[in-house]
Design a protein around this motif. Structure first.
Motif, PDB file in Angstrom:
ATOM      1  N   LEU A  88      -0.607  -1.754  -7.320  1.00 16.40           N
ATOM      2  CA  LEU A  88      -0.880  -3.053  -7.912  1.00 16.40           C
ATOM      3  C   LEU A  88       0.407  -3.842  -8.131  1.00 16.40           C
ATOM      4  N   ARG A  89       1.473  -3.168  -8.512  1.00 16.85           N
ATOM      5  CA  ARG A  89       2.721  -3.855  -8.848  1.00 16.85           C
ATOM      6  C   ARG A  89       3.318  -4.605  -7.657  1.00 16.85           C
ATOM      7  N   ASP A  90       2.912  -4.265  -6.451  1.00 19.42           N
ATOM      8  CA  ASP A  90       3.446  -4.903  -5.262  1.00 19.42           C
ATOM      9  C   ASP A  90       2.647  -6.139  -4.841  1.00 19.42           C
ATOM     10  N   HIS A  91       1.685  -6.551  -5.666  1.00 21.24           N
ATOM     11  CA  HIS A  91       0.836  -7.694  -5.345  1.00 21.24           C
ATOM     12  C   HIS A  91       0.693  -8.582  -6.570  1.00 21.24           C
ATOM     13  N   GLU A  92       0.323  -9.842  -6.345  1.00 23.85           N
ATOM     14  CA  GLU A  92       0.286 -10.800  -7.453  1.00 23.85           C
ATOM     15  C   GLU A  92      -0.791 -10.462  -8.475  1.00 23.85           C
ATOM     16  N   ASP A  93      -1.893  -9.878  -8.016  1.00 28.91           N
ATOM     17  CA  ASP A  93      -2.980  -9.489  -8.917  1.00 28.91           C
ATOM     18  C   ASP A  93      -3.918  -8.549  -8.171  1.00 28.91           C
ATOM     19  N   THR A  94      -5.010  -8.140  -8.840  1.00 28.93           N
ATOM     20  CA  THR A  94      -5.940  -7.195  -8.225  1.00 28.93           C
ATOM     21  C   THR A  94      -6.611  -7.789  -6.996  1.00 28.93           C
ATOM     22  N   ARG A  95      -6.912  -9.076  -7.042  1.00 24.03           N
ATOM     23  CA  ARG A  95      -7.542  -9.720  -5.889  1.00 24.03           C
ATOM     24  C   ARG A  95      -6.605  -9.681  -4.680  1.00 24.03           C
ATOM     25  N   GLY A  96      -5.322  -9.920  -4.912  1.00 26.87           N
ATOM     26  CA  GLY A  96      -4.352  -9.839  -3.830  1.00 26.87           C
ATOM     27  C   GLY A  96      -4.226  -8.429  -3.289  1.00 26.87           C
ATOM     28  N   LEU A  97      -4.301  -7.446  -4.174  1.00 32.56           N
ATOM     29  CA  LEU A  97      -4.279  -6.048  -3.750  1.00 32.56           C
ATOM     30  C   LEU A  97      -5.469  -5.748  -2.845  1.00 32.56           C
ATOM     31  N   CYS A  98      -6.640  -6.220  -3.236  1.00 32.59           N
ATOM     32  CA  CYS A  98      -7.852  -5.980  -2.426  1.00 32.59           C
ATOM     33  C   CYS A  98      -7.745  -6.662  -1.069  1.00 32.59           C
ATOM     34  N   ARG A  99      -7.198  -7.867  -1.047  1.00 34.05           N
ATOM     35  CA  ARG A  99      -7.011  -8.574   0.222  1.00 34.05           C
ATOM     36  C   ARG A  99      -6.109  -7.753   1.145  1.00 34.05           C
ATOM     37  N   HIS A 100      -5.047  -7.197   0.583  1.00 34.33           N
ATOM     38  CA  HIS A 100      -4.114  -6.379   1.367  1.00 34.33           C
ATOM     39  C   HIS A 100      -4.802  -5.121   1.896  1.00 34.33           C
ATOM     40  N   LEU A 101      -5.542  -4.426   1.053  1.00 34.85           N
ATOM     41  CA  LEU A 101      -6.214  -3.200   1.481  1.00 34.85           C
ATOM     42  C   LEU A 101      -7.200  -3.482   2.607  1.00 34.85           C
ATOM     43  N   ALA A 102      -8.000  -4.527   2.447  1.00 38.45           N
ATOM     44  CA  ALA A 102      -8.996  -4.864   3.462  1.00 38.45           C
ATOM     45  C   ALA A 102      -8.336  -5.264   4.775  1.00 38.45           C
ATOM     46  N   ALA A 103      -7.237  -5.989   4.700  1.00 35.65           N
ATOM     47  CA  ALA A 103      -6.555  -6.444   5.912  1.00 35.65           C
ATOM     48  C   ALA A 103      -5.906  -5.299   6.672  1.00 35.65           C
ATOM     49  N   ASN A 104      -5.559  -4.223   5.968  1.00 38.55           N
ATOM     50  CA  ASN A 104      -4.860  -3.110   6.599  1.00 38.55           C
ATOM     51  C   ASN A 104      -5.760  -1.921   6.917  1.00 38.55           C
ATOM     52  N   LEU A 105      -7.057  -2.057   6.657  1.00 34.58           N
ATOM     53  CA  LEU A 105      -8.024  -1.045   7.050  1.00 34.58           C
ATOM     54  C   LEU A 105      -8.753  -1.569   8.284  1.00 34.58           C
ATOM     55  N   PRO A 106      -8.650  -0.900   9.440  1.00 37.03           N
ATOM     56  CA  PRO A 106      -9.303  -1.417  10.652  1.00 37.03           C
ATOM     57  C   PRO A 106     -10.770  -1.719  10.402  1.00 37.03           C
ATOM     58  N   SER A 107     -11.238  -2.856  10.891  1.00 31.58           N
ATOM     59  CA  SER A 107     -12.604  -3.294  10.601  1.00 31.58           C
ATOM     60  C   SER A 107     -13.608  -2.958  11.697  1.00 31.58           C
ATOM     61  N   ALA A 108     -13.152  -2.755  12.927  1.00 29.44           N
ATOM     62  CA  ALA A 108     -14.078  -2.498  14.038  1.00 29.44           C
ATOM     63  C   ALA A 108     -14.807  -1.163  13.833  1.00 29.44           C
ATOM     64  N   GLY A 109     -16.117  -1.209  13.728  1.00 32.55           N
ATOM     65  CA  GLY A 109     -16.914  -0.004  13.570  1.00 32.55           C
ATOM     66  C   GLY A 109     -16.981   0.540  12.158  1.00 32.55           C
TER      67      GLY A 109
END
Length: 373
Positions: free
Chosen positions: A90-111
């Motif tokens: 969490l400390r590496d992001h502006e807030d929890t929403r930003g953390l979630c955006r980062h996690l979703a963007a870095n988890l492959p979405s296909a399939g």
């Protein structure tokens, strides 16, 4: 597998799947960080291909057994299902929403079909985490998981991702492909009592006043002799909460308090204008809730893995009968389902009214994973 008295991994089964395992679910209770770090490093030699994820807990579900003062690992092999994982602090992001955006963007979405999430239980806002993941992960992807715990101490929680121990972190484990069927059920069993009250002063997850009265003083009056053991004893008396303009009720439980500011810290948002009622439970009601959760999650009579995330507050009420909660779920799911999991500071799953992802407190949450043959 579990860590023995010599600090070494010892197999609980005759099945040798370590070299082939694609996933290792690791949970520990009352185990110091040095031991956890060494054990996770050693585990990698037993299952070199596995994604290793896990967290600290308020108690471990290992097979049909409840464990404390222990560390266990459940090794899982899939034939057709792919896995991927990502973690962040969490400390590496502006807030929890930003953390979630980062996690979703870095988890492959296909399939991607399902995500199991584990989070620090004290430093991360569970409500914001659940809503953020629902917002940024692809539509239709299931989300379940839970918040790490620290027994009844409420001092320090952590997660493990690979061989790294993270404080204030969140990890997402993604399951891919159409071969995997997912069953999920979440139920509580707590009963509301007393009058409805309105939250008149709060911010985020901090509750200050109910009906203009100090929430802490109100709790202490209701708890009587149990008040001296707050915040732990607050798990025996959670709050039933309904936001203004909504007909849906959720359970919220105390994670901490600040006597100087007369504040109670809860495991989720406590919005002003929301209606709340105190709750209490008994053993029969909680076991009924666990049974209903298992019935909703149950799939076919075939080999399956069930990940149980139950609340520390349930364990505190059930006491020596906590094994009966696990037995209840095991009986419903059947002998071909392997059980693993932990006792948490919060459970993440869909809502009873169809919401994609919510933070729950004081529930039994069951996620069943089964590959189609």
């Amino acid at each position: 597998m579990h860590i023995n008295s010599a600090g070494e991994w010892e197999s609980d089964s005759t099945k040798a799947c370590g070299q082939d395992a694609g996933l290792a679910l690791v949970f520990w209770s009352d185990t110091d960080q040095k031991t956890v770090t060494a054990a996770v490093k050693s585990l990698k030699t037993h299952c070199p291909q596995a994604i290793i994820v896990g967290c600290s807990t308020g108690g471990i579900v290992s097979g049909g057994t409840f464990l404390e003062n222990a560390m266990s690992a459940t090794l899982v092999s899939f034939e057709k299902t792919r896995l991927a994982s990502v973690a962040a602090r969490l400390r590496d992001h502006e807030d929890t929403r930003g953390l979630c955006r980062h996690l979703a963007a870095n988890l492959p979405s296909a399939g991607l079909t399902h995500v199991f999430v584990l989070s620090d239980g004290l430093l991360v806002n569970g409500c914001a985490l659940a809503s953020g993941l629902a917002e940024f992960l692809p539509a239709g992807v299931g989300i379940t998981g839970g918040l790490a715990a620290d027994g009844e101490r409420f001092q320090l929680t952590s997660i493990v991702h690979g061989q790294e121990i993270l404080f204030g972190g969140v990890l997402c484990l993604g399951f891919y492909g159409e071969a995997l069927k997912i069953g999920q059920g979440t139920r509580g069993g707590w009963l509301p009592f007393g009058p409805e009250r309105m939250i008149t002063e709060s911010h985020d997850n901090v509750l200050l006043e109910l009906d203009g009265e100090s929430a802490l003083e109100l709790y202490e009056r209701y708890l009587g002799k149990h008040a001296k053991n707050l915040p732990a004893s607050g798990h025996l008396f959670p709050l039933y909460l309904r936001e203004a303009g909504s007909s849906n009720w959720v359970v919220r439980t105390i994670l901490g308090l600040d006597r100087k500011s007369h504040a109670l810290l809860f495991g989720g948002e406590m919005p002003r204008g929301a209606t709340v009622r105190l709750m209490r439970g008994n053993m029969d009601n909680l076991l009924d809730g666990a049974q209903e959760a298992a019935e909703r999650a149950r799939l076919d009579d075939d080999d399956a893995l069930a990940i149980l995330v139950s609340c520390v507050g349930r364990k505190m009420l059930l006491k020596q009968f906590v094994d009966e909660e696990i037995d209840t779920v095991a009986r419903i799911l059947g002998p071909r389902t392997t059980l693993t999991g932990f006792y948490s500071y919060g459970e993440i799953a869909c809502g009873e009214a169809g919401e994609a992802c919510l933070l729950h407190n004081q529930t039994m949450m069951v996620t069943v994973l089964q590959e189609q043959r």
